[in-house]
Design an enzyme around this catalytic site. Structure first.
Site, PDB file in Angstrom:
ATOM      1  N   ILE A   1      -6.407   2.576  15.903  1.00 49.96           N
ATOM      2  CA  ILE A   1      -5.977   3.052  14.577  1.00 49.96           C
ATOM      3  C   ILE A   1      -6.640   2.257  13.448  1.00 49.96           C
ATOM      4  O   ILE A   1      -7.163   2.822  12.499  1.00 49.96           O
ATOM      5  CB  ILE A   1      -4.438   2.964  14.425  1.00 49.96           C
ATOM      6  CG1 ILE A   1      -3.740   3.676  15.581  1.00 49.96           C
ATOM      7  CG2 ILE A   1      -3.995   3.520  13.058  1.00 49.96           C
ATOM      8  CD1 ILE A   1      -3.766   5.166  15.546  1.00 49.96           C
TER       9      ILE A   1
ATOM     10  N   LEU B   1      -7.544  11.459   2.351  1.00 48.94           N
ATOM     11  CA  LEU B   1      -6.858  12.662   2.841  1.00 48.94           C
ATOM     12  C   LEU B   1      -5.659  13.023   1.978  1.00 48.94           C
ATOM     13  O   LEU B   1      -5.314  14.203   1.839  1.00 48.94           O
ATOM     14  CB  LEU B   1      -6.442  12.469   4.306  1.00 48.94           C
ATOM     15  CG  LEU B   1      -7.631  12.261   5.263  1.00 48.94           C
ATOM     16  CD1 LEU B   1      -7.152  11.870   6.652  1.00 48.94           C
ATOM     17  CD2 LEU B   1      -8.499  13.512   5.337  1.00 48.94           C
TER      18      LEU B   1
ATOM     19  N   ARG C   1      -8.539   1.249   5.168  1.00 51.07           N
ATOM     20  CA  ARG C   1      -7.399   2.110   4.839  1.00 51.07           C
ATOM     21  C   ARG C   1      -7.582   2.981   3.590  1.00 51.07           C
ATOM     22  O   ARG C   1      -6.886   2.802   2.589  1.00 51.07           O
ATOM     23  CB  ARG C   1      -6.117   1.273   4.738  1.00 51.07           C
ATOM     24  CG  ARG C   1      -5.800   0.578   6.030  1.00 51.07           C
ATOM     25  CD  ARG C   1      -4.559  -0.245   5.970  1.00 51.07           C
ATOM     26  NE  ARG C   1      -3.346   0.545   6.204  1.00 51.07           N
ATOM     27  CZ  ARG C   1      -2.142   0.011   6.274  1.00 51.07           C
ATOM     28  NH1 ARG C   1      -1.986  -1.281   6.111  1.00 51.07           N
ATOM     29  NH2 ARG C   1      -1.088   0.780   6.493  1.00 51.07           N
ATOM     30  N   PRO C   2      -8.487   3.937   3.644  1.00 55.30           N
ATOM     31  CA  PRO C   2      -8.683   4.831   2.492  1.00 55.30           C
ATOM     32  C   PRO C   2      -7.514   5.805   2.326  1.00 55.30           C
ATOM     33  O   PRO C   2      -6.668   5.945   3.217  1.00 55.30           O
ATOM     34  CB  PRO C   2      -9.954   5.592   2.864  1.00 55.30           C
ATOM     35  CG  PRO C   2     -10.008   5.566   4.349  1.00 55.30           C
ATOM     36  CD  PRO C   2      -9.340   4.286   4.786  1.00 55.30           C
ATOM     37  N   VAL C   3      -7.467   6.497   1.157  1.00 57.19           N
ATOM     38  CA  VAL C   3      -6.423   7.511   0.916  1.00 57.19           C
ATOM     39  C   VAL C   3      -7.063   8.862   0.597  1.00 57.19           C
ATOM     40  O   VAL C   3      -6.470   9.703  -0.056  1.00 57.19           O
ATOM     41  CB  VAL C   3      -5.446   7.083  -0.212  1.00 57.19           C
ATOM     42  CG1 VAL C   3      -4.578   5.924   0.234  1.00 57.19           C
ATOM     43  CG2 VAL C   3      -6.192   6.737  -1.497  1.00 57.19           C
TER      44      VAL C   3
ATOM     45  N   ARG D   1       8.464  -9.019   4.663  1.00 58.86           N
ATOM     46  CA  ARG D   1       8.178  -7.655   4.204  1.00 58.86           C
ATOM     47  C   ARG D   1       8.819  -6.632   5.139  1.00 58.86           C
ATOM     48  O   ARG D   1       9.159  -5.534   4.695  1.00 58.86           O
ATOM     49  CB  ARG D   1       6.665  -7.393   4.196  1.00 58.86           C
ATOM     50  CG  ARG D   1       5.920  -8.113   3.105  1.00 58.86           C
ATOM     51  CD  ARG D   1       4.478  -7.672   3.102  1.00 58.86           C
ATOM     52  NE  ARG D   1       4.424  -6.223   3.285  1.00 58.86           N
ATOM     53  CZ  ARG D   1       3.456  -5.576   3.917  1.00 58.86           C
ATOM     54  NH1 ARG D   1       2.426  -6.230   4.411  1.00 58.86           N
ATOM     55  NH2 ARG D   1       3.496  -4.274   4.049  1.00 58.86           N
TER      56      ARG D   1
ATOM     57  N   ARG E   1       0.811  -1.214   0.000  1.00 60.94           N
ATOM     58  CA  ARG E   1       0.000   0.000   0.000  1.00 60.94           C
ATOM     59  C   ARG E   1       0.846   1.267   0.000  1.00 60.94           C
ATOM     60  O   ARG E   1       0.427   2.307  -0.490  1.00 60.94           O
ATOM     61  CB  ARG E   1      -0.911   0.010   1.215  1.00 60.94           C
ATOM     62  CG  ARG E   1      -1.919  -1.099   1.245  1.00 60.94           C
ATOM     63  CD  ARG E   1      -2.702  -1.005   2.529  1.00 60.94           C
ATOM     64  NE  ARG E   1      -2.990   0.386   2.809  1.00 60.94           N
ATOM     65  CZ  ARG E   1      -4.016   1.057   2.300  1.00 60.94           C
ATOM     66  NH1 ARG E   1      -4.875   0.445   1.530  1.00 60.94           N
ATOM     67  NH2 ARG E   1      -4.189   2.335   2.591  1.00 60.94           N
TER      68      ARG E   1
HETATM   69  C1  UD1 Z   1       1.576   3.894   8.347  1.00 58.44           C
HETATM   70  C2  UD1 Z   1       2.598   2.796   8.473  1.00 58.44           C
HETATM   71  C3  UD1 Z   1       1.985   1.574   9.158  1.00 58.44           C
HETATM   72  C4  UD1 Z   1       1.352   1.975  10.484  1.00 58.44           C
HETATM   73  C5  UD1 Z   1       0.401   3.153  10.306  1.00 58.44           C
HETATM   74  C6  UD1 Z   1      -0.133   3.694  11.608  1.00 58.44           C
HETATM   75  C7  UD1 Z   1       4.032   3.198   6.563  1.00 58.44           C
HETATM   76  C8  UD1 Z   1       4.494   2.753   5.217  1.00 58.44           C
HETATM   77  N1  UD1 Z   1       3.076   2.453   7.153  1.00 58.44           N
HETATM   78  O1  UD1 Z   1       0.517   3.405   7.506  1.00 58.44           O
HETATM   79  O2  UD1 Z   1       3.022   0.623   9.387  1.00 58.44           O
HETATM   80  O3  UD1 Z   1       0.623   0.874  11.007  1.00 58.44           O
HETATM   81  O4  UD1 Z   1       1.059   4.240   9.625  1.00 58.44           O
HETATM   82  O5  UD1 Z   1       0.903   4.090  12.443  1.00 58.44           O
HETATM   83  O6  UD1 Z   1       4.523   4.164   7.121  1.00 58.44           O
HETATM   84  N2  UD1 Z   1      -6.900   7.220   7.039  1.00 58.44           N
HETATM   85  C9  UD1 Z   1      -8.006   7.763   6.431  1.00 58.44           C
HETATM   86  N3  UD1 Z   1      -7.828   8.465   5.263  1.00 58.44           N
HETATM   87  C10 UD1 Z   1      -6.602   8.643   4.685  1.00 58.44           C
HETATM   88  C11 UD1 Z   1      -5.479   8.083   5.322  1.00 58.44           C
HETATM   89  C12 UD1 Z   1      -5.656   7.371   6.497  1.00 58.44           C
HETATM   90  O7  UD1 Z   1      -9.118   7.633   6.908  1.00 58.44           O
HETATM   91  O8  UD1 Z   1      -6.520   9.280   3.641  1.00 58.44           O
HETATM   92  C13 UD1 Z   1      -7.052   6.433   8.296  1.00 58.44           C
HETATM   93  C14 UD1 Z   1      -6.649   4.968   8.144  1.00 58.44           C
HETATM   94  O9  UD1 Z   1      -7.705   4.183   7.636  1.00 58.44           O
HETATM   95  C15 UD1 Z   1      -6.288   4.602   9.564  1.00 58.44           C
HETATM   96  C16 UD1 Z   1      -5.685   5.907  10.114  1.00 58.44           C
HETATM   97  O10 UD1 Z   1      -6.122   6.938   9.250  1.00 58.44           O
HETATM   98  O11 UD1 Z   1      -7.424   4.280  10.318  1.00 58.44           O
HETATM   99  C17 UD1 Z   1      -4.168   5.943  10.165  1.00 58.44           C
HETATM  100  O12 UD1 Z   1      -3.654   5.457   8.933  1.00 58.44           O
HETATM  101  P1  UD1 Z   1      -2.282   5.990   8.332  1.00 58.44           P
HETATM  102  O13 UD1 Z   1      -1.491   6.723   9.375  1.00 58.44           O
HETATM  103  O14 UD1 Z   1      -2.557   6.688   7.065  1.00 58.44           O
HETATM  104  O15 UD1 Z   1      -1.535   4.626   8.017  1.00 58.44           O
HETATM  105  P2  UD1 Z   1      -0.508   4.410   6.850  1.00 58.44           P
HETATM  106  O16 UD1 Z   1       0.179   5.712   6.581  1.00 58.44           O
HETATM  107  O17 UD1 Z   1      -1.167   3.699   5.724  1.00 58.44           O
END
Ligand code: UD1
Length: 418
Positions: A327, A126, A122-124, A397, A93
């Site tokens: 989280i 934001l 895990r949406p993107v 990984r 991801r």
């Molecule tokens: C990163 C880490 C991962 C870790 C996580 C939380 C990397 C490559 N991976 O993942 O190992 O477990 O941080 O510390 O650094 N969210 C939204 N919208 C968005 C982005 C996120 O709703 O656009 C939500 C996610 O679903 C989740 C929360 O925000 O519930 C935190 O996710 P995020 O910090 O973005 O995780 P990653 O960056 O994917």
């Protein structure tokens, strides 16, 4: 598929070296897309996710050279294909981290939507919203994020959840934007700070990394530099938890205690003795631990990436612990497998109640994600008899040579290919 076979019940003693952080390496390699001259990286961990990122970048036209010590050189002068295809994004991801740099440097990007994964949806959104606030045109078509921009413009962006890769993507994009970007409610993880330090070395103007407000003044161009990746705090925490559980005295070199204070506090509360200097951490434990409650939250609170490992610790500690995951919505996948080893765990929504058992029993287990697999390995180290951990491609990984490092400390563990 490889598996690990572990004979439980042996204490850990000795010294090992902690590797560079996976979660710092992945964004920092993407920052290589922003540089007009080659970048050289050291302290790069030899991991499957790191290889996947190098393949993805090479697919775009990045010239990649890796020497036998995992020093990596990246040259972005011939990028011709700003595309992250589904086949690559679905295996990792963090591929989404190319979006911001591609858009900022080349004005366009086509990146597959990541979709869900084992630990949650895990949406993107934001990442996308932030880039749109900076003037990018973004459409979702056929499962792909299609993004274009002339030159991104600085903007004030409030992120309504703390997102690590979201903060990193926007910080990289803002580094080459026109004007000042302010990221509010930014992630404070050490890997965000490491990326900021690398960008600053490349010529970016960034202040506030490590706090929840990061200010980036865009510059016209960024240059390559030499950069050594920060140590892996999650690998560090995993070996500390292992030693706390098995008992023994273990020194971890090439790591920093200030990056994982919340984890060290919990291990001390459980009864382990931990000391450190600037570059190493030493743990001593008699293996008799007290149960500790914990609640995951963004840094500097307890990291979700250490939840499964401390759950494993609580399964054999004295007392009852509540483990709360805030989280990710589905990050208790290890519970079923730990129960099969005799652990007493009840899950109710985001919380798990763990009753310390007298002992765990070895059996065959498998996991569906990286840190869950680590939790099962730790359980295997203290279980009676033999534990077989299947599907260890998840472990590969994110943990460099885990069976070699544990063997070096006296664990009875071997990898078997089947
Ligand atoms: C990163 C880490 C991962 C870790 C996580 C939380 C990397 C490559 N991976 O993942 O190992 O477990 O941080 O510390 O650094 N969210 C939204 N919208 C968005 C982005 C996120 O709703 O656009 C939500 C996610 O679903 C989740 C929360 O925000 O519930 C935190 O996710 P995020 O910090 O973005 O995780 P990653 O960056 O994917």
């Amino acid at each position: 598929m490889d598996k690990l076979i572990i004979q439980g019940g042996f204490p850990l003693n000795g010294e090992i070296r902690i590797s560079g952080a996976k979660n710092a390496t992945l964004p920092i390699f993407c920052a290589g897309l922003l540089a007009e001259s080659p970048m050289r990286f050291s302290n790069v961990p030899h991991l499957r996710d790191v290889n996947t990122m190098l393949l993805l970048l090479a697919h775009m036209g990045m010239q990649v050279a890796v020497d036998e010590s995992m020093n990596v050189t990246l040259d972005a002068s011939k990028i011709h294909n700003p595309l992250a295809p589904y086949e690559m994004v679905k295996t990792m991801r963090a591929s989404i981290l190319v979006l911001g740099p591609l858009l900022a440097r080349f004005g366009k990007a086509r990146v597959s939507l990541p979709g869900g994964c084992a630990i949650g949806s895990r949406p993107v959104n934001l990442h996308i919203k932030g880039l749109q606030a900076m003037g990018a045109e973004i459409h979702i078509e056929h499962g792909y994020i299609e993004a274009t921009a002339k030159r991104l413009k600085g903007a004030r962006i409030f992120m309504d959840m703390v997102t690590v890769t979201g903060t990193e993507n926007l910080m990289m994009a803002a580094a080459l934007a026109d004007g000042i970007t302010v990221l509010e409610n930014a992630a404070r993880e050490p890997e965000v700070v490491d990326l900021a330090e690398c960008l600053i070395k490349m010529g970016a103007k960034i202040t506030g990394a490590g706090t929840d407000v990061i200010t980036i003044e865009g510059v016209e161009r960024l240059q390559g530099c030499d950069y050594s990746i920060v140590c892996d705090r999650i690998e560090t925490g995993t070996y500390l938890a292992a030693a706390a559980m098995t008992g023994g005295r273990v020194k971890l070199n090439n790591t920093r205690a200030d990056l994982l204070e919340a984890v060290i506090d919990k291990l001390r509360e459980a009864g382990a003795k931990i000391s450190h200097d600037a570059n190493s951490i030493t743990i001593e434990s008699d293996g008799k631990l007290k149960a500790v409650n914990l609640r995951t939250a963004p840094h500097p609170a307890f990291p979700t990436d250490m939840q499964a490992q401390l759950m494993a610790m609580n399964t054999v500690a004295d007392g009852v612990a509540q483990v709360t995951e805030t989280i990710f919505e589905n990050r208790f996948m290890h519970v079923q497998e730990m129960r099969r080893m005799g652990a007493e765990i009840e899950v109710d929504g985001h919380a798990a109640l763990v009753r310390g058992a007298k002992h765990l029993d070895g059996t065959t287990v498998m996991a569906t994600d990286l840190r869950a697999s680590a939790g099962l390995v730790l359980a295997g180290l203290v279980a009676r008899g033999e534990t077989i951990v299947e599907r260890i491609y998840h472990l590969d990984r994110g943990y460099e040579r885990i069976e070699e490092k544990l063997s070096q400390l006296g664990a009875r563990i071997k990898r078997v290919s089947s």
